[in-house]
Design an enzyme around this catalytic site. Structure first.
Site: not given
Ligand code: FES
Ligand SMILES: [Fe+2]
Lengths: 193, 439
Positions: B216, B212, B209, B366, B105
């Site tokens: 890799h 882990h 970690d 990962d 709006h």
């Molecule tokens: S002006 Fe109505 S939702 Fe932003």
């Molecule tokens: Fe990793």
């Protein structure tokens, strides 16, 4: 970055109009299309080493990252090849590493291997060098990736490729891959496009 | 977890953690209310918004925010939601503007968030609408720290420095120039991607970690670092150092290194003599500037709750935005020294891309693990067995050789401490208790 292929690259968003009709180009387009479909078969069949052999030694493999921009500011929509961070901005060494990684058998993002079907379509020629030894081709793709039981990722986009005729046959010298995503809606890009 | 049943309680000091916390919607909703609505969160980096009017869309928890620089140069963090019906007032991810005009709006707001335009205001709202109280909701507090921007929704939150506590020198080692000068980093790119996993798996992974590493194995076998072409395997050259795993009262955890007293430069860019020379020079200058303090370098860490880093190379900050109990939106901000030579930046960015993120050869594995670990938290039978967090239980000491609770061996102590802090946030503990100032 200054290879002949990079110089011949068509800027994103600047696709030229169709080439003038030329019977000789029909055959050329057929060759290009066969190359691209063969390449897709090699990748679907996980014949990665054979696929690597189709890449020129100076290949540029590039997938930019996109961001939404306001109307009038779209110039910044795509990251640039050769600068900053893209999804891929690679050379043959890195692509070879990616293949080596898959072939270790312990790259868990690709073990078990993804099941991939690459649908490559809409192949057309955008530019042809006067000696017809270098061709710029556009194609569209739908790539479906399946993993394990429930994982599925679909990638839709276009590719702009530069192919070069070398003594052994056509070689891919540059590939630019455009996806529709901004935030990547897949957990990994562990497959080739 | 069935509706109406109490939330699971996490008592990590026992060495066990209930699986529900990684998959329950009720836990996720509580995290948004009591954790993400209060904790200091990473929002972005000033290099993304250098000029007045620049904006960058970010997130704090599940809330969309605008990080912008107003006409006066002030850094602002504003909820990206119109005060009328909530529409996002800014939808381009980055750019420059003077106003945020709502598409719905057409209420419009200036860069400081003030409501400055209401169509047909005189006919429809005269004497009713109080514009002054209808600006975009600002973050409760915003902190700029060495180029990074952090914010909290809680105006009562302690200073960012107090929230950091003794993790600060570790974070400094990430954010400061490689040559030891303060700050000086810039973001050269951002990854954003979806991981179908609970955000805590990622946060926990980065806070230390180290166990882990076997996941890799593939990159370690082939070698992808800046010395790989010279025959080095692994992800990078390892430097001789004492590894430390340190946790802090606010919930942060880090894996850092202390170099030997002579603190020699370890070659790490063997493939590129120019980059190697640059980083060797930076190292010497850092040692000269910082002396003994230069022995500390930051490897990985998580600033509680969801901002993780890689402190050396590939250097960057990763934020794990919670989307839902089983979905995380990961953002990685890649950092370089802004004044580094262009060639060095090029070497780094190439390394970053092949290492990190969804296309990165390291981090793909990962994501695979986090996805399936999360999925394992759904089943009622699976849930009967809590996750095991007993690793190196009790094997830590306070303040030696750096402030914080320090382990000299690979440990899940940082994770246990993380979930202790997490539980305190879920319980709505007062701030002094949340940052260890209550004793
Ligand atoms: S002006 Fe109505 S939702 Fe932003
Ligand atoms: Fe990793």
């Amino acid at each position: 970055m200054t290879s002949p292929a990079a110089e011949a690259a068509i800027a994103i968003g600047a696709t030229p109009p169709p080439l003038p009709p030329d019977p000789g180009l029909l055959l050329l387009r057929q060759e290009v299309e066969d190359f691209l479909l063969h390449e897709a078969d090699l990748l679907d069949e996980r014949r990665f080493r054979e696929w690597l052999a189709l890449l020129a030694e100076d290949i540029v493999y590039f997938m930019p990252i996109r961001t939404d921009r306001a109307f009038g500011e779209q110039a910044g929509e795509f990251t640039a090849q050769g600068r900053g961070i893209s999804w891929f901005d690679e050379d043959k060494w890195t692509l070879t590493k990616r293949v080596e990684q898959i072939l270790t058998g312990v790259h868990y993002a690709e073990e078990p291997l993804s099941r991939v079907c690459r649908v490559i379509t809409g192949v057309r020629l955008l530019a042809v060098s006067p000696d017809r030894r270098q061709v710029t081709a556009r194609s569209r793709f739908l790539v479906r990736q399946g993993r394990l039981d429930y994982e599925r990722a679909d990638f839709v986009g276009s590719r702009t490729d530069i192919l070069r005729r070398e003594p052994e046959g056509w070689r891919l010298a540059r590939r630019e891959i455009i996806l529709t995503d901004t935030v990547l809606l897949a957990k990994n890009l562990s497959i080739f496009f | 977890m069935p509706d109406g049943s109490p939330l699971p309680t996490c008592r990590p000091e026992t060495g066990f953690i209930p699986r529900e916390i990684f998959s329950s919607r009720a836990v996720f909703d509580r995290e948004q209310e009591t954790l993400f609505a209060r904790a200091w969160l990473f929002v972005g980096h000033e290099s993304l918004i250098p000029r007045p009017g620049d904006y960058f869309l970010s997130r704090m928890g599940i809330e969309p925010v605008i990080l912008c620089r107003d006409e006066a140069g002030e850094v602002r963090v504003l909820l990206n939601s119109c005060r009328h019906r909530g529409m996002r007032v800014c939808r381009a991810e980055r750019g420059n503007t003077r106003h945020f005009t709502c598409p719905y709006h057409a209420w419009s707001y200036d860069l400081s968030g003030r409501l400055v335009g209401v169509p047909m205001r005189r006919q429809l709202y005269e004497g009713v609408l109080d514009e002054a109280s209808h600006g975009l909701v600002p973050a409760g507090r915003v902190a700029r720290y060495k180029g990074t921007v952090w914010a909290t929704w809680d105006a009562e939150a302690p200073d960012f420095a107090a929230y950091l506590g003794d993790v600060r020198p570790h974070l400094d080692a990430v954010l400061d120039h490689r040559d030891g000068r303060e700050g000086g980093s810039e973001v050269i790119g951002i990854h954003r991607w979806i991981i179908p996993a609970n955000w805590k798996f990622a946060a926990e992974n980065f806070l230390g970690d180290t166990y882990h590493n076997p996941s890799h194995a593939s990159v370690d076998l082939i070698g992808i670092g800046p010395s790989a072409r010279s025959g080095r395997t692994g992800r990078r050259d390892e430097q001789p150092a004492q590894h430390l795993w340190v946790s802090f009262p606010s919930g942060h955890g880090v894996h850092s290194l202390i170099a030997p007293p002579d603190n020699p430069y370890t070659p790490a860019f063997r493939d590129d003599p120019e980059a190697e020379a640059h980083f060797a020079r930076c190292h010497e200058e850092r040692v000269r500037r910082l002396g003994e303090a230069a022995r500390l370098s930051a490897f990985t860490g998580t600033i509680f709750p969801n901002a993780s880093y890689h402190g050396r190379q590939p250097r960057g900050i990763c934020v794990w935005h919670p989307n839902g109990p089983e979905e995380t939106e990961a953002w990685r901000f890649f950092l370089v020294d802004a004044d580094a030579p262009a060639h060095v930046k090029d070497v780094l960015r190439r390394y970053y891309m092949r290492y990190s993120g969804p296309a990165g050869m390291t981090e793909q594995d990962d994501a695979e693990n986090w996805l399936y670990a999360t999925a394992a938290c759904r089943g009622p039978i699976s849930r009967r067995q809590p996750f095991n967090y007993q690793q190196s239980l009790g094997a830590w000491r306070r303040g030696d050789p750096v402030p914080g609770d320090v382990s000299l061996q690979i440990t899940e102590q940082n994770a246990r401490n993380f979930y202790r802090a997490w539980q305190a946030h879920l319980d709505g503990a007062p701030w002094p208790a949340l940052i260890g100032q209550d004793t």
